[in-house]
Motif scaffolding. Structure first.
Motif, PDB file in Angstrom:
ATOM      1  N   PHE A   2       3.852  -2.612   8.439  1.00 38.75           N
ATOM      2  CA  PHE A   2       4.791  -3.706   8.666  1.00 38.75           C
ATOM      3  C   PHE A   2       4.170  -4.839   9.477  1.00 38.75           C
ATOM      4  O   PHE A   2       4.603  -5.986   9.379  1.00 38.75           O
ATOM      5  CB  PHE A   2       6.059  -3.180   9.336  1.00 38.75           C
ATOM      6  CG  PHE A   2       6.961  -2.438   8.395  1.00 38.75           C
ATOM      7  CD1 PHE A   2       7.712  -3.121   7.448  1.00 38.75           C
ATOM      8  CD2 PHE A   2       7.027  -1.062   8.426  1.00 38.75           C
ATOM      9  CE1 PHE A   2       8.533  -2.442   6.559  1.00 38.75           C
ATOM     10  CE2 PHE A   2       7.837  -0.368   7.542  1.00 38.75           C
ATOM     11  CZ  PHE A   2       8.591  -1.062   6.601  1.00 38.75           C
ATOM     12  N   ASP A   3       3.155  -4.505  10.262  1.00 35.66           N
ATOM     13  CA  ASP A   3       2.450  -5.567  10.986  1.00 35.66           C
ATOM     14  C   ASP A   3       1.750  -6.509  10.013  1.00 35.66           C
ATOM     15  O   ASP A   3       1.593  -7.707  10.294  1.00 35.66           O
ATOM     16  CB  ASP A   3       1.436  -4.954  11.961  1.00 35.66           C
ATOM     17  CG  ASP A   3       0.824  -5.996  12.880  1.00 35.66           C
ATOM     18  OD1 ASP A   3       1.580  -6.799  13.462  1.00 35.66           O
ATOM     19  OD2 ASP A   3      -0.414  -6.023  12.999  1.00 35.66           O
ATOM     20  N   LEU A  54       3.647   6.470  11.735  1.00 35.51           N
ATOM     21  CA  LEU A  54       2.663   5.667  12.449  1.00 35.51           C
ATOM     22  C   LEU A  54       1.933   4.720  11.502  1.00 35.51           C
ATOM     23  O   LEU A  54       1.522   3.625  11.905  1.00 35.51           O
ATOM     24  CB  LEU A  54       1.673   6.583  13.164  1.00 35.51           C
ATOM     25  CG  LEU A  54       2.278   7.431  14.298  1.00 35.51           C
ATOM     26  CD1 LEU A  54       1.261   8.413  14.837  1.00 35.51           C
ATOM     27  CD2 LEU A  54       2.811   6.534  15.412  1.00 35.51           C
ATOM     28  N   THR A  55       1.776   5.127  10.250  1.00 37.05           N
ATOM     29  CA  THR A  55       1.201   4.224   9.255  1.00 37.05           C
ATOM     30  C   THR A  55       2.104   3.011   9.051  1.00 37.05           C
ATOM     31  O   THR A  55       1.631   1.885   8.846  1.00 37.05           O
ATOM     32  CB  THR A  55       0.986   4.949   7.922  1.00 37.05           C
ATOM     33  OG1 THR A  55       0.079   6.044   8.132  1.00 37.05           O
ATOM     34  CG2 THR A  55       0.391   4.017   6.872  1.00 37.05           C
ATOM     35  N   ALA A  73      -2.323  -4.706  14.666  1.00 35.30           N
ATOM     36  CA  ALA A  73      -2.337  -3.239  14.623  1.00 35.30           C
ATOM     37  C   ALA A  73      -3.397  -2.759  13.639  1.00 35.30           C
ATOM     38  O   ALA A  73      -3.551  -3.314  12.548  1.00 35.30           O
ATOM     39  CB  ALA A  73      -0.960  -2.718  14.212  1.00 35.30           C
ATOM     40  N   THR A  74      -4.133  -1.755  14.046  1.00 37.86           N
ATOM     41  CA  THR A  74      -5.211  -1.244  13.198  1.00 37.86           C
ATOM     42  C   THR A  74      -4.684  -0.182  12.238  1.00 37.86           C
ATOM     43  O   THR A  74      -3.682   0.469  12.503  1.00 37.86           O
ATOM     44  CB  THR A  74      -6.324  -0.635  14.060  1.00 37.86           C
ATOM     45  OG1 THR A  74      -5.765   0.398  14.888  1.00 37.86           O
ATOM     46  CG2 THR A  74      -6.954  -1.695  14.946  1.00 37.86           C
ATOM     47  N   ARG A  75      -5.384  -0.039  11.155  1.00 33.76           N
ATOM     48  CA  ARG A  75      -4.960   0.915  10.128  1.00 33.76           C
ATOM     49  C   ARG A  75      -5.352   2.335  10.535  1.00 33.76           C
ATOM     50  O   ARG A  75      -6.517   2.597  10.843  1.00 33.76           O
ATOM     51  CB  ARG A  75      -5.609   0.563   8.794  1.00 33.76           C
ATOM     52  CG  ARG A  75      -5.099   1.380   7.615  1.00 33.76           C
ATOM     53  CD  ARG A  75      -5.725   0.874   6.337  1.00 33.76           C
ATOM     54  NE  ARG A  75      -5.175   1.534   5.154  1.00 33.76           N
ATOM     55  CZ  ARG A  75      -5.548   1.269   3.908  1.00 33.76           C
ATOM     56  NH1 ARG A  75      -6.492   0.354   3.690  1.00 33.76           N
ATOM     57  NH2 ARG A  75      -4.995   1.907   2.887  1.00 33.76           N
ATOM     58  N   PRO A  76      -4.410   3.277  10.554  1.00 38.50           N
ATOM     59  CA  PRO A  76      -4.743   4.655  10.940  1.00 38.50           C
ATOM     60  C   PRO A  76      -5.744   5.270   9.963  1.00 38.50           C
ATOM     61  O   PRO A  76      -5.687   5.013   8.752  1.00 38.50           O
ATOM     62  CB  PRO A  76      -3.398   5.382  10.863  1.00 38.50           C
ATOM     63  CG  PRO A  76      -2.361   4.310  10.955  1.00 38.50           C
ATOM     64  CD  PRO A  76      -2.967   3.115  10.291  1.00 38.50           C
ATOM     65  N   PRO A  77      -6.658   6.081  10.444  1.00 36.08           N
ATOM     66  CA  PRO A  77      -7.696   6.639   9.564  1.00 36.08           C
ATOM     67  C   PRO A  77      -7.135   7.546   8.474  1.00 36.08           C
ATOM     68  O   PRO A  77      -7.728   7.655   7.402  1.00 36.08           O
ATOM     69  CB  PRO A  77      -8.600   7.412  10.528  1.00 36.08           C
ATOM     70  CG  PRO A  77      -7.773   7.657  11.750  1.00 36.08           C
ATOM     71  CD  PRO A  77      -6.859   6.489  11.856  1.00 36.08           C
ATOM     72  N   TRP A  78      -5.982   8.207   8.735  1.00 33.30           N
ATOM     73  CA  TRP A  78      -5.446   9.099   7.704  1.00 33.30           C
ATOM     74  C   TRP A  78      -4.903   8.335   6.501  1.00 33.30           C
ATOM     75  O   TRP A  78      -4.768   8.898   5.418  1.00 33.30           O
ATOM     76  CB  TRP A  78      -4.351   9.999   8.285  1.00 33.30           C
ATOM     77  CG  TRP A  78      -3.260   9.269   9.004  1.00 33.30           C
ATOM     78  CD1 TRP A  78      -2.167   8.660   8.472  1.00 33.30           C
ATOM     79  CD2 TRP A  78      -3.177   9.076  10.417  1.00 33.30           C
ATOM     80  NE1 TRP A  78      -1.407   8.097   9.458  1.00 33.30           N
ATOM     81  CE2 TRP A  78      -1.993   8.336  10.662  1.00 33.30           C
ATOM     82  CE3 TRP A  78      -3.973   9.458  11.501  1.00 33.30           C
ATOM     83  CZ2 TRP A  78      -1.598   7.975  11.952  1.00 33.30           C
ATOM     84  CZ3 TRP A  78      -3.567   9.095  12.771  1.00 33.30           C
ATOM     85  CH2 TRP A  78      -2.398   8.356  12.989  1.00 33.30           C
ATOM     86  N   SER A 134       0.813  -1.213   0.000  1.00 30.26           N
ATOM     87  CA  SER A 134       0.000   0.000   0.000  1.00 30.26           C
ATOM     88  C   SER A 134       0.841   1.256   0.000  1.00 30.26           C
ATOM     89  O   SER A 134       0.325   2.352  -0.155  1.00 30.26           O
ATOM     90  CB  SER A 134      -0.919   0.031   1.237  1.00 30.26           C
ATOM     91  OG  SER A 134      -0.156   0.224   2.413  1.00 30.26           O
ATOM     92  N   GLN A 135       2.143   1.100   0.189  1.00 33.59           N
ATOM     93  CA  GLN A 135       3.043   2.247   0.217  1.00 33.59           C
ATOM     94  C   GLN A 135       4.001   2.146  -0.956  1.00 33.59           C
ATOM     95  O   GLN A 135       5.201   1.990  -0.792  1.00 33.59           O
ATOM     96  CB  GLN A 135       3.837   2.292   1.523  1.00 33.59           C
ATOM     97  CG  GLN A 135       2.948   2.424   2.753  1.00 33.59           C
ATOM     98  CD  GLN A 135       3.749   2.292   4.020  1.00 33.59           C
ATOM     99  OE1 GLN A 135       4.486   1.347   4.171  1.00 33.59           O
ATOM    100  NE2 GLN A 135       3.584   3.242   4.921  1.00 33.59           N
TER     101      GLN A 135
END
Length: 310
Positions: free
Chosen positions: A101-102, A95-96, A111-116, A26-27
């Motif tokens: 990496f999780d 933080l993303t 780990a949850t996906r940050p909203p941003w 995704s990155q």
């Protein structure tokens, strides 16, 4: 296993994953980006993860899976309340990475996906303090203001470009001539006839600005008289011209015709070798957008001629 121990175990796994795993799908890599992050960035990223872990611990959140959407929003609002926009975006990216990496871990911590990362970083944090002076850091100009500025820019190019380009060509010619000059008895006489009358009469001397001070326009003088720049320097030292320049700095006009006009009058008396404004009227317009042309004109191109006016 206690909450703190579990969180430490999760952090160790993510640390190992970040150092060994490729970038998360995704990155996708940006154009020109390095394939691997630097040690400096790794250190900063780990520091942000530790800071988040401590913040979660204070709120008795013992697992990364407990970092809900509301928790992410609360943390990023607090974390970025006093940083500039550019730094805030970098923190969000770090933080993303924690979530990204999780996803690659053999033992994911949930780990949850940050909203941003879903909604876009532009909306996060809700309020950012400070200013880094970067692009889009100020409100856009009103069209009623921008329109006349654009018309002015177009008219400037249409009306004055020929003069500017001619001056740039002449300046380049003088540089080339000064570099090729060889001192002769005739050129030495020409140098003396060019400078000594000015020294004796108190006339301003051809000068340029260098490191915030006026100094003799050696290249300009060398090109006009046929001597080398080193000969000009020796002549100036012998006659103590550098001391006079503090009191008598003068223009170094390029001998090109001024054809552009404003209301029927030449738009300037001349274009200087250094590019300084020559006429009194233009000295009252220090806030005009001329430096914009200099900033974006690529060196060595025709557009670089605008540097003469910066």
């Amino acid at each position: 296993m206690s909450g703190s121990a579990a969180r430490r175990a999760e952090a160790r796994h993510l640390d190992d994953d970040q150092r060994t795993a490729p970038a998360h799908p995704s990155q996708g890599p940006k154009a020109g980006a390095r394939a691997r992050t630097s040690a400096h960035d790794l250190r900063d990223t780990h520091g942000e993860w530790i800071r988040l872990a401590r913040w979660l611990h204070e709120r008795r959140i013992t697992r990364l899976s407990g970092c809900t959407d509301d928790v992410w929003r609360a943390y990023i609002a607090e974390r970025c309340s006093d940083v500039c926009r550019g730094h805030a975006e970098k923190i969000c990216s770090m933080l993303t990475d924690l979530w990204a990496f999780d996803q690659l871990s053999a033992q994911p911590a949930g780990a949850t996906r940050p909203p941003w990362d879903i909604e876009g970083v532009d909306a996060f944090p809700p309020s950012v303090g400070g200013s880094d002076g970067g692009e889009n850091s100020t409100e856009p100009l009103d069209p009623q203001v921008l329109g006349p500025l654009l018309v002015w820019a177009i008219r400037f190019v249409d009306d004055f470009a020929d003069d500017i380009l001619a001056a740039w060509s002449e300046r380049c010619r003088l540089f080339a001539a000064a570099s090729a000059n060889q001192a002769t008895a005739k050129s030495q006489v020409a140098l003396e006839e060019f400078l000594l009358p000015r020294v004796r009469s108190g006339t301003p001397l051809p000068s340029i600005r260098q490191k915030g001070r006026s100094t003799l326009a050696r290249t300009y003088i060398a090109a006009l008289t046929g001597v080398s720049t080193s000969r000009v320097n020796r002549f100036a030292t012998k006659h103590q011209l550098y001391g006079l320049l503090a009191e008598r700095p003068g223009a170094s006009p390029l001998h090109v015709p001024i054809r552009g006009q404003i209301e029927g009058k030449p738009w300037r008396e001349h274009i200087d070798f250094e590019g300084r404004r020559a006429d009194a009227a233009s000295r009252h317009s220090r806030s005009d957008p001329l430096p914009v042309f200099d900033r974006y004109a690529p060196a060595g191109s025709a557009g670089a001629a605008i540097r003469l006016l910066s």
